[in-house]
Design a protein around this motif. Structure first.
Motif, PDB file in Angstrom:
ATOM      1  N   ALA A 178       0.847  -1.196   0.000  1.00 34.86           N
ATOM      2  CA  ALA A 178       0.000   0.000   0.000  1.00 34.86           C
ATOM      3  C   ALA A 178       0.880   1.244   0.000  1.00 34.86           C
ATOM      4  O   ALA A 178       1.803   1.357   0.803  1.00 34.86           O
ATOM      5  CB  ALA A 178      -0.919  -0.002   1.218  1.00 34.86           C
ATOM      6  N   SER A 179       0.564   2.180  -0.911  1.00 34.96           N
ATOM      7  CA  SER A 179       1.416   3.357  -1.037  1.00 34.96           C
ATOM      8  C   SER A 179       0.635   4.577  -1.496  1.00 34.96           C
ATOM      9  O   SER A 179      -0.460   4.476  -2.035  1.00 34.96           O
ATOM     10  CB  SER A 179       2.523   3.096  -2.063  1.00 34.96           C
ATOM     11  OG  SER A 179       1.977   3.005  -3.363  1.00 34.96           O
ATOM     12  N   HIS A 180       1.257   5.731  -1.300  1.00 33.78           N
ATOM     13  CA  HIS A 180       0.801   6.966  -1.918  1.00 33.78           C
ATOM     14  C   HIS A 180       1.143   6.843  -3.408  1.00 33.78           C
ATOM     15  O   HIS A 180       2.281   6.522  -3.750  1.00 33.78           O
ATOM     16  CB  HIS A 180       1.540   8.168  -1.333  1.00 33.78           C
ATOM     17  CG  HIS A 180       1.306   8.369   0.122  1.00 33.78           C
ATOM     18  ND1 HIS A 180       1.967   7.630   1.088  1.00 33.78           N
ATOM     19  CD2 HIS A 180       0.488   9.214   0.779  1.00 33.78           C
ATOM     20  CE1 HIS A 180       1.563   8.035   2.280  1.00 33.78           C
ATOM     21  NE2 HIS A 180       0.665   9.003   2.120  1.00 33.78           N
ATOM     22  N   ALA A 221       3.058   1.121  -5.047  1.00 34.68           N
ATOM     23  CA  ALA A 221       2.675  -0.257  -4.703  1.00 34.68           C
ATOM     24  C   ALA A 221       2.542  -1.118  -5.956  1.00 34.68           C
ATOM     25  O   ALA A 221       3.114  -2.210  -6.027  1.00 34.68           O
ATOM     26  CB  ALA A 221       1.386  -0.265  -3.891  1.00 34.68           C
ATOM     27  N   SER A 222       1.803  -0.646  -6.942  1.00 26.89           N
ATOM     28  CA  SER A 222       1.638  -1.452  -8.156  1.00 26.89           C
ATOM     29  C   SER A 222       2.934  -1.514  -8.958  1.00 26.89           C
ATOM     30  O   SER A 222       3.240  -2.531  -9.582  1.00 26.89           O
ATOM     31  CB  SER A 222       0.482  -0.937  -9.014  1.00 26.89           C
ATOM     32  OG  SER A 222       0.697   0.392  -9.406  1.00 26.89           O
ATOM     33  N   ILE A 226      -0.339 -11.708  -3.460  1.00 19.69           N
ATOM     34  CA  ILE A 226       0.104 -10.326  -3.322  1.00 19.69           C
ATOM     35  C   ILE A 226      -0.892  -9.402  -4.025  1.00 19.69           C
ATOM     36  O   ILE A 226      -1.308  -9.656  -5.147  1.00 19.69           O
ATOM     37  CB  ILE A 226       1.516 -10.120  -3.899  1.00 19.69           C
ATOM     38  CG1 ILE A 226       2.505 -11.035  -3.186  1.00 19.69           C
ATOM     39  CG2 ILE A 226       1.942  -8.662  -3.771  1.00 19.69           C
ATOM     40  CD1 ILE A 226       3.903 -11.000  -3.752  1.00 19.69           C
ATOM     41  N   GLU A 227      -1.248  -8.332  -3.330  1.00 22.50           N
ATOM     42  CA  GLU A 227      -2.168  -7.334  -3.875  1.00 22.50           C
ATOM     43  C   GLU A 227      -1.571  -5.952  -3.647  1.00 22.50           C
ATOM     44  O   GLU A 227      -0.919  -5.714  -2.638  1.00 22.50           O
ATOM     45  CB  GLU A 227      -3.506  -7.445  -3.142  1.00 22.50           C
ATOM     46  CG  GLU A 227      -4.534  -6.439  -3.563  1.00 22.50           C
ATOM     47  CD  GLU A 227      -5.856  -6.626  -2.828  1.00 22.50           C
ATOM     48  OE1 GLU A 227      -6.489  -5.601  -2.536  1.00 22.50           O
ATOM     49  OE2 GLU A 227      -6.240  -7.777  -2.541  1.00 22.50           O
ATOM     50  N   ALA A 228      -1.798  -5.059  -4.592  1.00 18.08           N
ATOM     51  CA  ALA A 228      -1.312  -3.679  -4.469  1.00 18.08           C
ATOM     52  C   ALA A 228      -2.483  -2.731  -4.263  1.00 18.08           C
ATOM     53  O   ALA A 228      -3.526  -2.874  -4.895  1.00 18.08           O
ATOM     54  CB  ALA A 228      -0.533  -3.280  -5.720  1.00 18.08           C
ATOM     55  N   LEU A 229      -2.291  -1.786  -3.360  1.00 17.21           N
ATOM     56  CA  LEU A 229      -3.272  -0.734  -3.118  1.00 17.21           C
ATOM     57  C   LEU A 229      -2.591   0.610  -3.367  1.00 17.21           C
ATOM     58  O   LEU A 229      -1.788   1.072  -2.558  1.00 17.21           O
ATOM     59  CB  LEU A 229      -3.808  -0.815  -1.682  1.00 17.21           C
ATOM     60  CG  LEU A 229      -4.771   0.294  -1.252  1.00 17.21           C
ATOM     61  CD1 LEU A 229      -6.044   0.272  -2.094  1.00 17.21           C
ATOM     62  CD2 LEU A 229      -5.112   0.156   0.235  1.00 17.21           C
ATOM     63  N   VAL A 246       0.843  -6.302   5.667  1.00 15.91           N
ATOM     64  CA  VAL A 246       0.697  -5.082   4.884  1.00 15.91           C
ATOM     65  C   VAL A 246       2.022  -4.332   4.950  1.00 15.91           C
ATOM     66  O   VAL A 246       2.567  -4.114   6.035  1.00 15.91           O
ATOM     67  CB  VAL A 246      -0.455  -4.190   5.408  1.00 15.91           C
ATOM     68  CG1 VAL A 246      -0.487  -2.856   4.665  1.00 15.91           C
ATOM     69  CG2 VAL A 246      -1.795  -4.912   5.272  1.00 15.91           C
ATOM     70  N   VAL A 247       2.523  -3.964   3.785  1.00 15.30           N
ATOM     71  CA  VAL A 247       3.763  -3.200   3.697  1.00 15.30           C
ATOM     72  C   VAL A 247       3.414  -1.845   3.088  1.00 15.30           C
ATOM     73  O   VAL A 247       2.890  -1.767   1.977  1.00 15.30           O
ATOM     74  CB  VAL A 247       4.825  -3.919   2.840  1.00 15.30           C
ATOM     75  CG1 VAL A 247       6.117  -3.108   2.793  1.00 15.30           C
ATOM     76  CG2 VAL A 247       5.093  -5.323   3.392  1.00 15.30           C
ATOM     77  N   THR A 248       3.686  -0.783   3.838  1.00 15.10           N
ATOM     78  CA  THR A 248       3.388   0.574   3.376  1.00 15.10           C
ATOM     79  C   THR A 248       4.674   1.303   2.999  1.00 15.10           C
ATOM     80  O   THR A 248       5.768   0.874   3.359  1.00 15.10           O
ATOM     81  CB  THR A 248       2.632   1.381   4.451  1.00 15.10           C
ATOM     82  OG1 THR A 248       3.459   1.538   5.595  1.00 15.10           O
ATOM     83  CG2 THR A 248       1.323   0.697   4.835  1.00 15.10           C
ATOM     84  N   ASP A 249       4.505   2.423   2.333  1.00 12.79           N
ATOM     85  CA  ASP A 249       5.667   3.146   1.826  1.00 12.79           C
ATOM     86  C   ASP A 249       6.387   3.965   2.893  1.00 12.79           C
ATOM     87  O   ASP A 249       7.608   3.919   2.986  1.00 12.79           O
ATOM     88  CB  ASP A 249       5.286   4.029   0.632  1.00 12.79           C
ATOM     89  CG  ASP A 249       4.087   4.940   0.889  1.00 12.79           C
ATOM     90  OD1 ASP A 249       3.494   4.896   1.982  1.00 12.79           O
ATOM     91  OD2 ASP A 249       3.730   5.699  -0.036  1.00 12.79           O
ATOM     92  N   ILE A 250       5.654   4.692   3.735  1.00  9.67           N
ATOM     93  CA  ILE A 250       6.294   5.628   4.671  1.00  9.67           C
ATOM     94  C   ILE A 250       5.733   5.456   6.083  1.00  9.67           C
ATOM     95  O   ILE A 250       4.522   5.554   6.284  1.00  9.67           O
ATOM     96  CB  ILE A 250       6.057   7.095   4.235  1.00  9.67           C
ATOM     97  CG1 ILE A 250       6.609   7.341   2.837  1.00  9.67           C
ATOM     98  CG2 ILE A 250       6.657   8.073   5.232  1.00  9.67           C
ATOM     99  CD1 ILE A 250       6.233   8.700   2.279  1.00  9.67           C
ATOM    100  N   PHE A 251       6.605   5.223   7.048  1.00  3.18           N
ATOM    101  CA  PHE A 251       6.179   5.182   8.438  1.00  3.18           C
ATOM    102  C   PHE A 251       5.670   6.563   8.838  1.00  3.18           C
ATOM    103  O   PHE A 251       6.327   7.572   8.594  1.00  3.18           O
ATOM    104  CB  PHE A 251       7.339   4.769   9.348  1.00  3.18           C
ATOM    105  CG  PHE A 251       6.961   4.734  10.798  1.00  3.18           C
ATOM    106  CD1 PHE A 251       6.141   3.738  11.291  1.00  3.18           C
ATOM    107  CD2 PHE A 251       7.402   5.714  11.670  1.00  3.18           C
ATOM    108  CE1 PHE A 251       5.770   3.704  12.623  1.00  3.18           C
ATOM    109  CE2 PHE A 251       7.052   5.691  13.009  1.00  3.18           C
ATOM    110  CZ  PHE A 251       6.230   4.677  13.480  1.00  3.18           C
ATOM    111  N   GLY A 252       4.484   6.600   9.423  1.00  4.23           N
ATOM    112  CA  GLY A 252       3.906   7.864   9.849  1.00  4.23           C
ATOM    113  C   GLY A 252       3.114   8.573   8.767  1.00  4.23           C
ATOM    114  O   GLY A 252       2.484   9.590   9.039  1.00  4.23           O
ATOM    115  N   GLY A 253       3.143   8.042   7.542  1.00  3.96           N
ATOM    116  CA  GLY A 253       2.343   8.613   6.466  1.00  3.96           C
ATOM    117  C   GLY A 253       0.884   8.215   6.634  1.00  3.96           C
ATOM    118  O   GLY A 253       0.544   7.318   7.409  1.00  3.96           O
TER     119      GLY A 253
END
Length: 139
Positions: free
Chosen positions: A8-10, A14-15, A31-34, A62-69
């Motif tokens: 999951a990303s801004h 992600a994709s 695996i899925e991208a959001l 879930v793996v996100t792009d930025i901690f605290g984002g």
């Protein structure tokens, strides 16, 4: 229990990283991208709630792009859910390590920790490494 990995990303990170992951590791159905905020009407809270509901019977990473984002923070609201693991700082070396062993690892927390440690070593500033090698070769 089945396992699912969500990136999951801004924007389209992600994709995009999922596309690279598929080139390296093959297409993996787990695996899925959001990609978030691609439209004005995007509702992050709604998307995350639907995703968490859809995978409630899974062990979910879930793996996100930025901690605290904002994306990471929305998933943090679900951190107390059992069998849910949240990692911030999405990068390809970590995802290669994680995805290759996702289904067969006995312990997801241990796999995540090991994948993080391995991937940290792959982040290198190449200039000093190469110039150091060149200096050693000159002697």
């Amino acid at each position: 229990m089945e396992r699912k990995l969500v990136l999951a990303s801004h924007g389209k990170l992600a994709s995009g990283i999922n596309s690279s992951l598929e080139l390296i590791c093959g297409n993996q159905l787990a695996i899925e991208a959001l990609d978030c905020y691609l439209t004005e009407s995007f509702d992050l809270e709604k998307e995350v709630k639907e995703l968490m509901k859809r995978y409630r019977e899974y062990e979910l990473v879930v793996v996100t792009d930025i901690f605290g984002g904002s994306v990471n923070n929305e998933f943090l609201a679900h951190i107390d859910r059992s069998n849910f693991y949240l990692v911030a700082g999405m990068n390809l070396p970590f995802l290669v390590e994680l995805s290759m062993q996702l289904q067969q690892a006995e312990s997801l927390p241990k796999l995540i920790e090991m994948s993080l440690e391995t991937s940290k070593q792959s982040i290198q500033f190449c200039n000093p490494l190469i110039s150091g090698e060149l200096e050693e070769e000159e002697f």
